[in-house]
Design a protein around this motif. Structure first.
Motif, mmCIF file in Angstrom:
data_model
loop_
_atom_site.group_PDB
_atom_site.id
_atom_site.type_symbol
_atom_site.label_atom_id
_atom_site.label_comp_id
_atom_site.label_asym_id
_atom_site.label_seq_id
_atom_site.Cartn_x
_atom_site.Cartn_y
_atom_site.Cartn_z
ATOM 1 N N CYS A 120 39.196 15.270 54.373
ATOM 2 C CA CYS A 120 38.972 15.936 53.088
ATOM 3 C C CYS A 120 40.283 16.186 52.347
ATOM 4 O O CYS A 120 40.315 16.131 51.113
ATOM 5 C CB CYS A 120 38.174 17.227 53.277
ATOM 6 S SG CYS A 120 36.413 16.898 53.552
ATOM 7 N N MET A 121 41.361 16.433 53.072
ATOM 8 C CA MET A 121 42.672 16.554 52.420
ATOM 9 C C MET A 121 43.042 15.237 51.749
ATOM 10 O O MET A 121 43.463 15.208 50.584
ATOM 11 C CB MET A 121 43.752 16.929 53.442
ATOM 12 C CG MET A 121 43.789 18.375 53.797
ATOM 13 S SD MET A 121 45.212 18.716 54.876
ATOM 14 C CE MET A 121 44.382 19.494 56.240
ATOM 15 N N LYS A 122 42.896 14.135 52.497
ATOM 16 C CA LYS A 122 43.228 12.810 51.955
ATOM 17 C C LYS A 122 42.370 12.475 50.742
ATOM 18 O O LYS A 122 42.863 11.990 49.722
ATOM 19 C CB LYS A 122 43.013 11.733 53.018
ATOM 20 C CG LYS A 122 44.018 11.715 54.124
ATOM 21 C CD LYS A 122 43.655 10.601 55.099
ATOM 22 C CE LYS A 122 44.638 10.468 56.218
ATOM 23 N NZ LYS A 122 44.289 9.346 57.114
ATOM 24 N N LEU A 136 47.914 20.410 40.938
ATOM 25 C CA LEU A 136 48.380 21.793 41.103
ATOM 26 C C LEU A 136 47.352 22.637 41.843
ATOM 27 O O LEU A 136 47.698 23.454 42.691
ATOM 28 C CB LEU A 136 48.715 22.407 39.739
ATOM 29 C CG LEU A 136 49.950 21.825 39.045
ATOM 30 C CD1 LEU A 136 50.035 22.298 37.601
ATOM 31 C CD2 LEU A 136 51.207 22.185 39.821
ATOM 32 N N GLU A 137 46.064 22.415 41.532
ATOM 33 C CA GLU A 137 45.003 23.142 42.219
ATOM 34 C C GLU A 137 44.968 22.780 43.711
ATOM 35 O O GLU A 137 44.838 23.651 44.571
ATOM 36 C CB GLU A 137 43.649 22.821 41.576
ATOM 37 C CG GLU A 137 42.513 23.622 42.153
ATOM 38 C CD GLU A 137 41.189 23.356 41.449
ATOM 39 O OE1 GLU A 137 40.155 23.614 42.086
ATOM 40 O OE2 GLU A 137 41.176 22.912 40.280
ATOM 41 N N LEU A 138 45.110 21.490 44.001
ATOM 42 C CA LEU A 138 45.137 21.051 45.402
ATOM 43 C C LEU A 138 46.357 21.613 46.119
ATOM 44 O O LEU A 138 46.254 22.072 47.262
ATOM 45 C CB LEU A 138 45.121 19.524 45.486
ATOM 46 C CG LEU A 138 45.223 18.924 46.890
ATOM 47 C CD1 LEU A 138 44.105 19.426 47.800
ATOM 48 C CD2 LEU A 138 45.228 17.399 46.809
ATOM 49 N N HIS A 156 50.167 18.480 59.928
ATOM 50 C CA HIS A 156 50.929 17.278 59.576
ATOM 51 C C HIS A 156 50.363 16.644 58.300
ATOM 52 O O HIS A 156 51.128 16.281 57.402
ATOM 53 C CB HIS A 156 50.894 16.292 60.743
ATOM 54 C CG HIS A 156 51.687 15.060 60.515
ATOM 55 N ND1 HIS A 156 53.059 15.042 60.498
ATOM 56 C CD2 HIS A 156 51.289 13.783 60.276
ATOM 57 C CE1 HIS A 156 53.481 13.822 60.264
ATOM 58 N NE2 HIS A 156 52.424 13.034 60.122
ATOM 59 N N GLN A 157 49.044 16.533 58.230
ATOM 60 C CA GLN A 157 48.394 15.973 57.046
ATOM 61 C C GLN A 157 48.713 16.813 55.813
ATOM 62 O O GLN A 157 49.025 16.281 54.749
ATOM 63 C CB GLN A 157 46.882 15.913 57.275
ATOM 64 C CG GLN A 157 46.138 15.186 56.203
ATOM 65 C CD GLN A 157 46.441 13.715 56.229
ATOM 66 O OE1 GLN A 157 47.262 13.250 55.447
ATOM 67 N NE2 GLN A 157 45.821 12.998 57.122
#
Length: 172
Positions: A120-122, A136-138, A156-157
């Motif tokens: 989900c980060m990716k 900026l929100e992320l 790490h991610q």
């Protein structure tokens, strides 16, 4: 043995690779949407092993995968659908906000697995990179999530994506 029977059993990496090369991707997609958990999981797992040359086809199924990942409670299928979605393209004009917010929410969801949080980060980054405001929100979300992310993989991610965000922000 027919494909349904094969997918309803425990299968290993060798069978997965073989099926990804020999079975119709449309048939696999159909089985991935099956109500039978094992059949569905195995078919989706096979789809994640399609060759890179099939990424264009996967991209045509992106909305179906998005709908599927957002409605499933099956952790394995959620991770597999996210893996398929990571292979898709996200252009500036075709971002689904419901999926973007789903990914942003799952980044810091302590009830999610490391794999789901990391994917989900990716995916959040892939969708946000076209817009400074979303980057900026992320970035804020990742900074606030730091104490929640306990696995080394997620930390790490997070670090890698924050570095990419900072590089992207310099170009806006």
């Amino acid at each position: 043995m027919n494909l349904r029977e094969q997918l309803s059993q425990r299968i290993g990496a060798f069978e997965i690779k073989h099926l990804s090369k020999t079975v119709s991707k449309e048939e696999l997609l159909s089985f991935s949407l099956s109500e039978e958990e094992r059949v569905s999981e195995n078919a989706t797992w096979v789809l994640t092993h399609l060759p890179k040359s099939e990424d264009k086809w996967l991209n045509t199924k992106r909305d179906l995968f998005i709908d599927s990942v957002m409605k499933t409670n099956n952790v394995t299928k959620k991770r597999l659908y996210l893996t398929l979605l990571e292979r898709c393209k996200y252009e500036k004009d075709d971002i689904r906000t419901d999926f973007l917010y789903f990914c942003l929410w799952k980044v810091a969801d302590i009830g999610e697995t490391t794999g789901v949080q990391s994917l989900c980060m990716k995916l959040s980054f892939k969708q946000c990179l076209h817009y400074k405001e979303l980057l900026l929100e992320l970035k804020d979300k990742l900074i606030m999530a730091e104490p929640i992310l306990t696995s080394i993989a997620c930390k790490h991610q997070r670090k890698n994506i924050l570095n990419k965000i900072n590089q992207m922000l310099e170009t806006f």
